[in-house]
Design a protein around this motif. Sequence first.
Motif, PDB file in Angstrom:
ATOM      1  N   ASP A   1     -10.843   2.944  -9.115  1.00  0.00           N
ATOM      2  CA  ASP A   1     -11.575   2.697  -7.868  1.00  0.00           C
ATOM      3  C   ASP A   1     -12.738   1.784  -8.224  1.00  0.00           C
ATOM      4  N   LYS A   2     -12.768   0.598  -7.619  1.00  0.00           N
ATOM      5  CA  LYS A   2     -13.824  -0.368  -7.914  1.00  0.00           C
ATOM      6  C   LYS A   2     -15.093  -0.123  -7.099  1.00  0.00           C
ATOM      7  N   ASP A   3     -15.027   0.775  -6.109  1.00  0.00           N
ATOM      8  CA  ASP A   3     -16.185   1.067  -5.263  1.00  0.00           C
ATOM      9  C   ASP A   3     -17.031   2.154  -5.933  1.00  0.00           C
ATOM     10  N   MET A   4     -18.067   1.726  -6.657  1.00  0.00           N
ATOM     11  CA  MET A   4     -18.892   2.669  -7.419  1.00  0.00           C
ATOM     12  C   MET A   4     -19.651   3.645  -6.526  1.00  0.00           C
ATOM     13  N   SER A   5     -19.782   3.343  -5.231  1.00  0.00           N
ATOM     14  CA  SER A   5     -20.454   4.292  -4.335  1.00  0.00           C
ATOM     15  C   SER A   5     -19.619   5.566  -4.157  1.00  0.00           C
ATOM     16  N   ASN A   6     -18.356   5.534  -4.566  1.00  0.00           N
ATOM     17  CA  ASN A   6     -17.487   6.712  -4.485  1.00  0.00           C
ATOM     18  C   ASN A   6     -17.621   7.643  -5.689  1.00  0.00           C
ATOM     19  N   LEU A   7     -18.412   7.274  -6.684  1.00  0.00           N
ATOM     20  CA  LEU A   7     -18.496   8.065  -7.921  1.00  0.00           C
ATOM     21  C   LEU A   7     -18.879   9.519  -7.647  1.00  0.00           C
TER      22      LEU A   7
ATOM     23  N   THR B   1       0.845  -1.187   0.000  1.00  0.00           N
ATOM     24  CA  THR B   1       0.000   0.000   0.000  1.00  0.00           C
ATOM     25  C   THR B   1       0.881   1.237   0.000  1.00  0.00           C
ATOM     26  N   ALA B   2       0.343   2.319  -0.536  1.00  0.00           N
ATOM     27  CA  ALA B   2       1.111   3.557  -0.630  1.00  0.00           C
ATOM     28  C   ALA B   2       0.189   4.761  -0.500  1.00  0.00           C
ATOM     29  N   GLU B   3       0.759   5.876  -0.066  1.00  0.00           N
ATOM     30  CA  GLU B   3       0.074   7.158  -0.038  1.00  0.00           C
ATOM     31  C   GLU B   3       0.622   7.993  -1.180  1.00  0.00           C
ATOM     32  N   VAL B   4      -0.272   8.613  -1.930  1.00  0.00           N
ATOM     33  CA  VAL B   4       0.143   9.530  -2.988  1.00  0.00           C
ATOM     34  C   VAL B   4      -0.445  10.889  -2.615  1.00  0.00           C
ATOM     35  N   LYS B   5       0.439  11.810  -2.217  1.00  0.00           N
ATOM     36  CA  LYS B   5       0.000  13.119  -1.716  1.00  0.00           C
ATOM     37  C   LYS B   5       0.007  14.160  -2.828  1.00  0.00           C
ATOM     38  N   ASP B   6      -0.716  15.239  -2.568  1.00  0.00           N
ATOM     39  CA  ASP B   6      -0.753  16.392  -3.474  1.00  0.00           C
ATOM     40  C   ASP B   6      -1.268  15.987  -4.857  1.00  0.00           C
ATOM     41  N   VAL B   7      -2.430  15.318  -4.867  1.00  0.00           N
ATOM     42  CA  VAL B   7      -3.038  14.838  -6.109  1.00  0.00           C
ATOM     43  C   VAL B   7      -4.241  15.713  -6.444  1.00  0.00           C
ATOM     44  N   GLU B   8      -4.294  16.192  -7.689  1.00  0.00           N
ATOM     45  CA  GLU B   8      -5.462  16.942  -8.159  1.00  0.00           C
ATOM     46  C   GLU B   8      -6.238  16.078  -9.149  1.00  0.00           C
ATOM     47  N   ILE B   9      -7.520  15.911  -8.878  1.00  0.00           N
ATOM     48  CA  ILE B   9      -8.386  15.135  -9.777  1.00  0.00           C
ATOM     49  C   ILE B   9      -8.712  15.999 -10.993  1.00  0.00           C
ATOM     50  N   ARG B  10      -8.418  15.482 -12.176  1.00  0.00           N
ATOM     51  CA  ARG B  10      -8.664  16.218 -13.421  1.00  0.00           C
ATOM     52  C   ARG B  10      -9.883  15.686 -14.187  1.00  0.00           C
ATOM     53  N   LYS B  11     -10.165  14.376 -14.040  1.00  0.00           N
ATOM     54  CA  LYS B  11     -11.294  13.789 -14.760  1.00  0.00           C
ATOM     55  C   LYS B  11     -11.778  12.556 -14.008  1.00  0.00           C
ATOM     56  N   VAL B  12     -13.108  12.373 -13.957  1.00  0.00           N
ATOM     57  CA  VAL B  12     -13.736  11.226 -13.303  1.00  0.00           C
ATOM     58  C   VAL B  12     -14.628  10.550 -14.328  1.00  0.00           C
ATOM     59  N   GLU B  13     -14.390   9.240 -14.550  1.00  0.00           N
ATOM     60  CA  GLU B  13     -15.181   8.510 -15.549  1.00  0.00           C
ATOM     61  C   GLU B  13     -15.751   7.229 -14.964  1.00  0.00           C
TER      62      GLU B  13
END
Length: 100
Positions: free
Chosen positions: A59-65, A11-23
């Motif tokens: 992300d396989k958890d569709m409730s997070n959409l 497992t890893a943490e990826v910090k300072d991430v900006e979401i650009r597109k959600v599909e």
Amino acid sequence: MAAEKQVYHFTAEVKDVEIRKVEDIDASFENSKGETVESHYIKLTCDVGEDMDRVFFKDKDMSNLEKYKRGMVGTFFIRVDVEEGFGAKAKFLVTDFKED
């Protein structure tokens, strides 16, 4: 001599991430009985760090959409599955996201 196959994850943490597109990706398929099996996942296109390196997470958890919005900045917690043999391949799966 065949290359020995090794499979592991971490497992890893990826910090300072900006979401650009959600599909919402439709990954439905037909099983051996000819029946359609519904399958979806969330594909996240993101920029990371000061250099804004482009990354793609699943992300396989569709409730997070509805949770993810373009422009959100935060930390992703991901599971990395690695398979090494003749070559290597890795999968990155989101386990959590915390907005800054």
